[in-house]
Design a protein around this motif. Structure first.
Motif, PDB file in Angstrom:
ATOM      1  N   GLN A 177      66.875   1.906  49.702  1.00  0.00           N
ATOM      2  CA  GLN A 177      67.135   0.697  48.598  1.00  0.00           C
ATOM      3  C   GLN A 177      66.795  -0.795  49.071  1.00  0.00           C
ATOM      4  OE1 GLN A 177      71.172   0.906  46.679  1.00  0.00           O
ATOM      5  NE2 GLN A 177      69.808   2.031  44.781  1.00  0.00           N
ATOM      6  N   MET A 224      70.873   8.783  45.286  1.00  0.00           N
ATOM      7  CA  MET A 224      69.955   8.614  44.729  1.00  0.00           C
ATOM      8  C   MET A 224      70.286   8.787  43.062  1.00  0.00           C
ATOM      9  SD  MET A 224      66.322   9.290  46.637  1.00  0.00           S
ATOM     10  CE  MET A 224      64.990   8.767  45.233  1.00  0.00           C
ATOM     11  N   ALA A 267      64.598   4.646  53.582  1.00  0.00           N
ATOM     12  CA  ALA A 267      65.258   5.664  54.364  1.00  0.00           C
ATOM     13  C   ALA A 267      65.078   6.319  55.492  1.00  0.00           C
ATOM     14  CB  ALA A 267      65.870   6.523  53.777  1.00  0.00           C
ATOM     15  N   TYR A 300      70.601   5.676  52.635  1.00  0.00           N
ATOM     16  CA  TYR A 300      70.405   5.452  50.913  1.00  0.00           C
ATOM     17  C   TYR A 300      70.317   3.826  50.677  1.00  0.00           C
ATOM     18  CZ  TYR A 300      71.099   5.049  45.657  1.00  0.00           C
ATOM     19  OH  TYR A 300      70.964   4.600  44.280  1.00  0.00           O
ATOM     20  N   VAL A 342      69.834  11.066  51.499  1.00  0.00           N
ATOM     21  CA  VAL A 342      69.364  10.536  50.237  1.00  0.00           C
ATOM     22  C   VAL A 342      69.741  11.091  49.349  1.00  0.00           C
ATOM     23  CG1 VAL A 342      67.911   8.594  50.180  1.00  0.00           C
ATOM     24  CG2 VAL A 342      69.341   9.228  52.769  1.00  0.00           C
TER      25      VAL A 342
END
Lengths: 616, 75
Positions: free
Chosen positions: A151, A397, A165, A147, A393
């Motif tokens: 980002q 999120m 990712a 994750y 992920v």
């Protein structure tokens, strides 16, 4: 699902993207090349247990600096100054317990995982509980890493989080599949050096930009100049909160239950090397790493104070780097950022694979298969772990920040296991029922502390007058207190295991573990390295037998039956070309004699000289 | 230096740290795993103590001295 920052744009130049792409290709190639050193599960998980301390120290720093460190600590450094380093300054205190108790237990006991320790120390049920909790911890950590990677890629390129990712997960999966731990160690060595150069380089460029350290120091607000934050303020970054969460719970977990780090220790050629590695790592590399990950935030704070840039904590590192560095060099910094994250992800994936194979598949699914079969399963498990991490992920999120997600997760999972291991290695009286009560009861109580109606009742007494925002940090005090309390009370009410069952598993029995490891009385007489030619003896069979000349035995203060380590003398191989053997007899002539199989495994060359060290 | 909020962290960090260090050293000595007659083990004990003091000095410098520089800014 919305992706609020998807409109982010790439902040560098095209050449920076070229540098990052080149870096990715280099890492994958590097990892794939070292795949040739992986021939069995011992190589896949423990790199053949042959490496030198410096190699593991640098690769280990890439792992520990990895996950979320650059993003997190630059933001904290920007907001709070030098106190961002306090998480890196509290590991040393665990060193004696690690080096003098836990390390001899796992190394000499040939314990490959924490669940395996639980089975030997407490029995099968405890192993099941530990396996479940640790897998939950590690797989969640893989998800957090991916994750964070997503980002980062999003903030740099504008790509969606999932795309970043998946892309980086695929790269990690490629080189891990080929070489397992050996590829992980070698790529992490390169990535560790790169991220140290990048972080320290940015800090040095910043200092140069200001005209010297004095000018930089003058620009920082006074509150930014303290190494510790205020004792009990602010709620979300107080010293006592960080100390409880990081200094006690997380560092305890890092030292005692982090499967990735246990595997790194077990990949060292001896306990002596493990001592050197741990000392250099914690005392030298950790403070350096603290500057590496925080320096960008400090420089950004000084640039803002000087009116040169405007930024926020989250973007402090990237904004300072893009302001100070020329195109191309900025790309190198971006590569280092992804390096930091990938090098943590690969270690975690190997750790999950190790536990799934050694604690689930091997004992319960297919107990007596060939090592070749297990190696195949290890590779498949690694790949599956990456896929699960990518799916996670999506879950992460939905969290409002990485910091809170990570804090919540580790606070819930780590105290029960850390407490159980800590009491288990220290206290013979600590019983099986107590260990189970610690993990189950402690886990339930910590879980309840997340409830909005109960958190004040549970956590306020441990929060030193701070408010609700401190709970995610101070929950560790509550967790350690209830887990420790349950463990001690139940131990006093139940029957401990017999002394015979605890040999090599608890304090006071380290020498017996050493004895069992060698299969005889350990030879602890100090000796020196011997240098002798190595030849193949066609009469010898197996990987671990060696005939050694008397002169070499004298130099090493070694005897027949001692365990020795034979290695290529060139230090920069870091033990990559080496093997452990038992001295079975004194050889005639001046050469050490080993089997063809051992010679090939160690990648020795005909007529070469080797260095030989007595291990025990 | 009269700000106890900045001094308590040193007391807690190194007070708690000394307990952990002593537990580890006690384990090594009690089990005879730590053999003070061998130079290698003796050196390890010195390094553990030296590392502790190094961190204590570093923390003190960044608590009692450097935050007060430059003097006019600190005032």
């Amino acid at each position: 699902m919305t992706d609020p920052a998807v409109e982010a744009e790439f902040v560098g130049q095209p050449i920076d993207l070229f540098v990052v792409a080149f870096y990715f290709i280099a890492v994958v190639s590097f990892g794939l090349w070292f795949g040739k050193y992986t021939k069995n599960t011992k190589d896949f998980f423990f790199g053949g247990q042959r490496f030198s301390w410096w190699l593991i120290a640098f690769s280990g720093i890439a792992t520990t600096v990895g996950s979320y460190s650059f993003v997190k600590y630059s933001a904290v450094g920007f907001k709070y100054g030098l106190s961002s380093t306090q998480s890196y300054m509290n590991d040393w205190f665990w060193m004696p317990i690690l080096l003098l108790l836990w390390l001899p237990i796992i190394y000499f006991g040939k314990i490959q995982s924490v669940p395996e320790y639980f089975e030997r120390r407490f029995g099968t049920t405890a192993r099941h509980a530990a396996t479940g909790l640790i897998l939950l911890y590690l797989i969640g950590y893989v998800g957090i890493n991916l994750y964070t990677l997503g980002q980062l890629v999003q903030s740099l390129t504008g790509l969606p989080i999932m795309a970043g990712a998946i892309g980086t997960a695929f790269i990690v999966m490629l080189y891990m599949f080929a070489g397992g731990q050996t590829s992980v160690i070698m790529t992490d060595l390169a990535q560790g050096i790169i991220l140290l150069i990048a972080g320290l380089g940015l800090f040095a460029v910043g200092i140069y930009h200001f005209g010297g350290f004095g000018n930089f120091w003058d620009l920082l607000p006074r509150t930014h100049k303290f190494i510790f934050s205020d004792f009990a303020a602010p709620d979300d970054f107080s010293f006592i909160g960080i100390y409880g969460q990081d200094g006690l719970a997380n560092t305890g977990a890092f030292v005692l239950m982090n499967q990735g780090m246990i595997m790194r220790f077990l990949s060292l050629r001896s306990v002596k090397e493990a001592r050197k590695m741990a000392i250099f790592w914690i005392l030298i590399l950790y403070p350096v790493a603290a500057i590496t990950v925080s320096g960008g935030g400090w420089i950004a704070a000084a640039l803002v104070a000087n009116g040169e840039i405007e930024t926020t904590g989250k973007h402090a590192f990237v904004d300072a780097a893009s302001f100070l560095l020329i195109p191309g060099v900025f790309g190198f910094i971006l590569a280092a950022l992804t390096a930091a994250l990938m090098s943590t992800a690969d270690t975690l994936v190997t750790a999950v694979s190790s536990i799934v194979l050694n604690d689930v598949y091997r004992p319960y699914v297919k107990p007596n298969a060939t090592d070749k079969h297990y190696l195949k399963v290890a590779r498949v498990t690694s790949t599956c772990t990456v896929f699960i991490g990518v799916l996670l992920v999506i879950v992460f999120m939905k969290q409002d920040s990485i910091y809170s997600a990570h804090g919540m997760f580790t606070a819930a999972v780590t105290p029960p296991i850390v407490s159980a291991i800590f009491l288990g290695i220290l206290w013979k009286r600590y019983s099986t029922k107590a260990a189970l009560a610690t993990m189950i009861g402690g886990g339930i109580l910590i879980g309840l502390s997340f409830n909005d109606h109960l958190n004040d009742l549970f956590l306020q007494p441990f929060s030193f007058g701070m408010g609700e925002a401190s709970y995610k940090f101070t929950r560790s005090f509550f967790g350690l207190a209830v887990c420790g309390g349950i463990g001690i009370i139940v131990s006093l009410m139940t029957k401990p295991r017999s002394d015979e069952q605890l040999v090599g598993l608890v304090n006071g029995t380290q020498l017996q573990a050493m004895h069992a490891f060698k299969g005889g009385k350990p030879n602890r007489t100090p000796g020196k390295w011997a240098k002798v030619p190595v030849v193949v003896d066609p009469k010898l069979e197996g990987m671990n037998t060696a005939l050694v000349p008397q002169s070499a035995l004298d130099t090493m203060s070694a005897e027949v039956s001692d365990l020795i380590y034979v290695t290529d003398p060139r230090w920069w191989f870091g033990g990559l070309r080496s093997i452990h053997c038992n001295v079975t007899a004194v050889s005639e002539g001046d050469a050490i004699r080993i089997s063809q199989e051992a010679f090939d495994y160690a990648h020795f060359k005909v007529d070469q000289t080797v260095s030989v060290e007595k291990i025990l | 230096m009269d700000d106890m909020a900045r001094i308590w962290p040193i007391i807690v960090q190194f007070g708690g740290g000394s307990i952990l260090c002593l537990i580890g050293l006690w384990c090594g000595l009690k089990s005879n795993y730590l053999d003070m007659n061998t130079p290698e083990d003796k050196r390890l004990v010195y390094i553990i103590i030296g590392g502790f003091l190094f961190l204590l000095i570093l923390s003190s410098i960044f608590t009692f001295w450097l935050p007060n520089l430059p003097v006019e800014a600190a005032q």
